[in-house]
Design a protein around this motif. Structure first.
Motif, PDB file in Angstrom:
ATOM      1  N   VAL A 159       0.822  -1.211   0.000  1.00 54.44           N
ATOM      2  CA  VAL A 159       0.000   0.000   0.000  1.00 54.44           C
ATOM      3  C   VAL A 159       0.858   1.263   0.000  1.00 54.44           C
ATOM      4  N   ASN A 160       2.096   1.179   0.457  1.00 56.07           N
ATOM      5  CA  ASN A 160       3.070   2.268   0.401  1.00 56.07           C
ATOM      6  C   ASN A 160       4.382   1.731  -0.147  1.00 56.07           C
ATOM      7  N   ALA A 161       5.165   2.614  -0.722  1.00 60.47           N
ATOM      8  CA  ALA A 161       6.356   2.199  -1.461  1.00 60.47           C
ATOM      9  C   ALA A 161       7.593   2.047  -0.575  1.00 60.47           C
ATOM     10  N   ALA A 162       8.517   1.232  -1.060  1.00 59.67           N
ATOM     11  CA  ALA A 162       9.883   1.234  -0.543  1.00 59.67           C
ATOM     12  C   ALA A 162      10.598   2.468  -1.076  1.00 59.67           C
ATOM     13  N   THR A 163      11.530   3.007  -0.308  1.00 55.02           N
ATOM     14  CA  THR A 163      12.217   4.222  -0.727  1.00 55.02           C
ATOM     15  C   THR A 163      13.730   4.057  -0.640  1.00 55.02           C
ATOM     16  N   ASP A 164      14.405   4.610  -1.629  1.00 54.82           N
ATOM     17  CA  ASP A 164      15.859   4.699  -1.646  1.00 54.82           C
ATOM     18  C   ASP A 164      16.248   6.115  -2.046  1.00 54.82           C
ATOM     19  N   GLU A 165      17.311   6.621  -1.465  1.00 56.26           N
ATOM     20  CA  GLU A 165      17.915   7.876  -1.900  1.00 56.26           C
ATOM     21  C   GLU A 165      19.133   7.550  -2.754  1.00 56.26           C
ATOM     22  N   PHE A 166      19.395   8.376  -3.761  1.00 57.79           N
ATOM     23  CA  PHE A 166      20.594   8.140  -4.561  1.00 57.79           C
ATOM     24  C   PHE A 166      21.274   9.458  -4.907  1.00 57.79           C
ATOM     25  N   THR A 167      22.588   9.367  -5.113  1.00 58.11           N
ATOM     26  CA  THR A 167      23.401  10.497  -5.555  1.00 58.11           C
ATOM     27  C   THR A 167      24.240  10.037  -6.737  1.00 58.11           C
ATOM     28  N   VAL A 168      24.167  10.772  -7.824  1.00 58.03           N
ATOM     29  CA  VAL A 168      25.004  10.524  -9.001  1.00 58.03           C
ATOM     30  C   VAL A 168      26.058  11.619  -9.054  1.00 58.03           C
ATOM     31  N   THR A 169      27.321  11.234  -9.029  1.00 58.63           N
ATOM     32  CA  THR A 169      28.422  12.193  -9.118  1.00 58.63           C
ATOM     33  C   THR A 169      29.165  11.975 -10.430  1.00 58.63           C
ATOM     34  N   VAL A 228      32.727  29.221 -15.867  1.00 58.03           N
ATOM     35  CA  VAL A 228      33.666  28.167 -15.455  1.00 58.03           C
ATOM     36  C   VAL A 228      32.974  26.817 -15.554  1.00 58.03           C
ATOM     37  N   VAL A 229      33.544  25.918 -16.353  1.00 54.96           N
ATOM     38  CA  VAL A 229      33.068  24.533 -16.387  1.00 54.96           C
ATOM     39  C   VAL A 229      33.671  23.814 -15.185  1.00 54.96           C
ATOM     40  N   PRO A 230      32.847  23.260 -14.289  1.00 53.02           N
ATOM     41  CA  PRO A 230      33.396  22.628 -13.083  1.00 53.02           C
ATOM     42  C   PRO A 230      33.973  21.245 -13.381  1.00 53.02           C
ATOM     43  N   ASP A 231      34.699  20.729 -12.421  1.00 52.80           N
ATOM     44  CA  ASP A 231      35.234  19.372 -12.551  1.00 52.80           C
ATOM     45  C   ASP A 231      34.168  18.316 -12.254  1.00 52.80           C
ATOM     46  N   THR A 232      33.208  18.650 -11.368  1.00 56.36           N
ATOM     47  CA  THR A 232      32.201  17.668 -10.967  1.00 56.36           C
ATOM     48  C   THR A 232      30.807  18.276 -11.004  1.00 56.36           C
ATOM     49  N   ALA A 233      29.826  17.406 -11.124  1.00 56.60           N
ATOM     50  CA  ALA A 233      28.415  17.793 -11.057  1.00 56.60           C
ATOM     51  C   ALA A 233      27.665  16.659 -10.374  1.00 56.60           C
ATOM     52  N   ARG A 234      26.638  16.996  -9.600  1.00 59.01           N
ATOM     53  CA  ARG A 234      25.911  15.975  -8.839  1.00 59.01           C
ATOM     54  C   ARG A 234      24.408  16.121  -9.019  1.00 59.01           C
ATOM     55  N   ALA A 235      23.764  14.995  -8.972  1.00 55.51           N
ATOM     56  CA  ALA A 235      22.303  14.939  -8.950  1.00 55.51           C
ATOM     57  C   ALA A 235      21.875  14.034  -7.807  1.00 55.51           C
ATOM     58  N   ARG A 236      20.805  14.432  -7.141  1.00 57.91           N
ATOM     59  CA  ARG A 236      20.258  13.605  -6.057  1.00 57.91           C
ATOM     60  C   ARG A 236      18.781  13.378  -6.322  1.00 57.91           C
ATOM     61  N   THR A 254      29.769   7.942 -10.704  1.00 51.54           N
ATOM     62  CA  THR A 254      29.592   6.998  -9.606  1.00 51.54           C
ATOM     63  C   THR A 254      28.207   7.215  -9.007  1.00 51.54           C
ATOM     64  N   VAL A 255      27.601   6.137  -8.540  1.00 53.46           N
ATOM     65  CA  VAL A 255      26.269   6.198  -7.940  1.00 53.46           C
ATOM     66  C   VAL A 255      26.342   5.660  -6.521  1.00 53.46           C
ATOM     67  N   HIS A 256      25.822   6.445  -5.595  1.00 50.61           N
ATOM     68  CA  HIS A 256      25.698   5.997  -4.203  1.00 50.61           C
ATOM     69  C   HIS A 256      24.210   5.960  -3.853  1.00 50.61           C
ATOM     70  N   SER A 257      23.752   4.842  -3.324  1.00 52.88           N
ATOM     71  CA  SER A 257      22.343   4.738  -2.927  1.00 52.88           C
ATOM     72  C   SER A 257      22.242   4.295  -1.475  1.00 52.88           C
ATOM     73  N   GLU A 258      21.164   4.717  -0.846  1.00 48.64           N
ATOM     74  CA  GLU A 258      20.928   4.391   0.555  1.00 48.64           C
ATOM     75  C   GLU A 258      19.463   4.012   0.729  1.00 48.64           C
ATOM     76  N   SER A 259      19.231   2.808   1.229  1.00 47.44           N
ATOM     77  CA  SER A 259      17.868   2.330   1.423  1.00 47.44           C
ATOM     78  C   SER A 259      17.258   2.959   2.671  1.00 47.44           C
TER      79      SER A 259
END
Length: 417
Positions: free
Chosen positions: A197-207, A264-272, A306-311
């Motif tokens: 009836v409700n979902a499982a959740t995970d957080e993720f970060t893409v660097t 300035v073009v950065p070296d890194t970019a992130r999405a969450r 790289t992808v980091h996820s946390e349940s």
């Protein structure tokens, strides 16, 4: 107070006359408790606490119960036994914490502390107290414990800590029942859906890592921002092409972080973002696909990802047996029962469903007055405030779940007198 001894079983398929008698007696007793419960709701709403800081709220609820201090659990939580007795028992759960929200309802009992019960926890607690006091006063068909749970609104999960403590096993809890207000359901409707009836959740970060440089010389860079933009677009296709559309899933990118200057073009970019699924197999599939898409898309742009996820929470799956057993008691109370509504919201009550019969009932409510554009406030809104009638509706739902759980423990003896 002790639970009564059992009598001979009632034939399958027939309503248990003993439970029907309990329903009538307890419903009347709950009605007598509601004025005090509404006053308690106002006090709790006016003075809420954040997750992990709920000691004052727990003390106020315990004092209103008048059943002793109870047993500390998960830090600021409490476990309070209402009806003693041998064997397994039913637990009723309500949440103690509020949210970091500046309230904008304007009622006399408005919170002014920057913390708000904007998710209905004040009403859940008050309804729980009404049921508990009624059962303590007139008796009940089965052993009953109350779980005043901390930290529902943030990690680390209060429910997960309760389960890990072993207290539910020690108390021989068979069923755990909760009720939650839900403005997406029509007022007067109570949902008791068997299964997920409700979902499982995970957080993720893409660097994404590239090679930064001057914005005017893009050919000398490996632009992680461009690669990340492509990754975000590609991720939106995963659910529609990897998951059965009759089941569904949600993958949402909600935060982007890259660079500090326009030239300035950065070296890194992130999405969450977050991933929500109704089936464990979809969770594993999508997390792997997310990693594959991020890594290969970044490679196509000369970058690495790289992808980091946390349940967070598992799927909240209502036990079908207690869900179905609760429906007749809800209907007997005069409410419209729905057994098919689901949402991709999440609740850490799901942790109770992994080792016990778990049942989360959702109550349709009117969240407050419409805005100029015709919208009504939803959960976590600073204007979310169901009317005081919701306290009685929560109590009726919890009572129905308690009776259903009692019936699943075995045959029940009618109350004396």
């Amino acid at each position: 107070m002790s639970a009564p001894d059992v009598h001979a079983p009632v034939p399958p398929g027939e309503p248990d006359p003993a439970l029907e008698t309990w329903f009538d007696r307890l419903s009347a007793a709950v009605a007598e408790e509601l004025p005090a419960a509404v006053e308690l709701r106002h006090r709790l709403h006016a003075d809420p606490r954040l997750s992990g800081e709920e000691q004052d709220t727990a003390d106020a609820v315990v004092a209103a119960l008048g059943l002793g201090e109870g047993r500390p659990v998960a830090g600021t939580g409490r476990l309070v036994r209402v009806v003693d007795g041998p064997g397994r028992c039913v637990a009723l759960r309500a949440e103690l914490d509020g949210l970091a929200v500046d309230e904008a309802t304007g009622v006399p009992w408005t919170s002014t502390t920057g913390v708000m019960h904007a998710c209905g926890h004040d009403a859940h607690l008050a309804g729980l107290v009404a049921v508990a006091r009624a059962v303590a006063r007139v008796g009940g068909p089965a052993p009953l414990v109350l779980l005043l749970q901390p930290r529902e609104e943030r990690s680390p999960s209060g429910a997960a800590d309760v389960v890990a403590s072993g207290v539910l096993t020690e108390e021989r809890v068979d069923s755990v029942v909760a009720a939650h207000v839900q403005p997406q359901l029509a007022a007067g409707v109570v949902n008791a859906t068997p299964g997920p009836v409700n979902a499982a959740t995970d957080e993720f970060t893409v660097t994404v890592t590239g090679h930064g440089g001057h914005g005017g010389y893009p050919h000398t860079t490996l632009d992680p921002v461009l690669a990340l933009a492509a990754i975000v677009v590609n991720l939106q296709q995963l659910v529609s092409r990897r998951v059965d559309p009759t089941v569904g899933a949600v993958l949402a990118v909600t935060q982007l972080d890259a660079g500090a200057s326009f030239n300035v073009v950065p070296d890194t970019a992130r999405a969450r973002g977050g991933l929500r699924v109704m089936r464990e197999e979809d969770r594993e599939l999508l997390l792997q696909a997310l990693t594959d898409v991020a890594e290969h898309t970044a490679t196509a742009y000369g970058c690495t990802a790289t992808v980091h996820s946390e349940s967070n929470e598992p799927v909240l799956a209502n036990d079908p047996e207690i869900a179905r057993a609760t429906v007749p008691w809800l209907a007997r109370g005069g409410v419209t029962v729905d057994d098919g509504w689901r949402s991709f919201g999440a609740d850490d009550f799901s942790h109770f469903c992994t080792g016990h019969r778990g049942l989360m009932l959702f109550l349709g409510v009117d969240g407050g007055p419409e805005t100029a554009d015709g919208r009504r406030p939803g959960l976590h809104s600073p204007r979310f405030l169901p009317g005081d009638e919701v306290v009685g509706e929560v109590a009726a739902a919890l009572l129905a779940g308690y009776l259903a759980g009692a019936g699943l423990l075995g045959p029940v003896e009618a109350p004396a007198g």
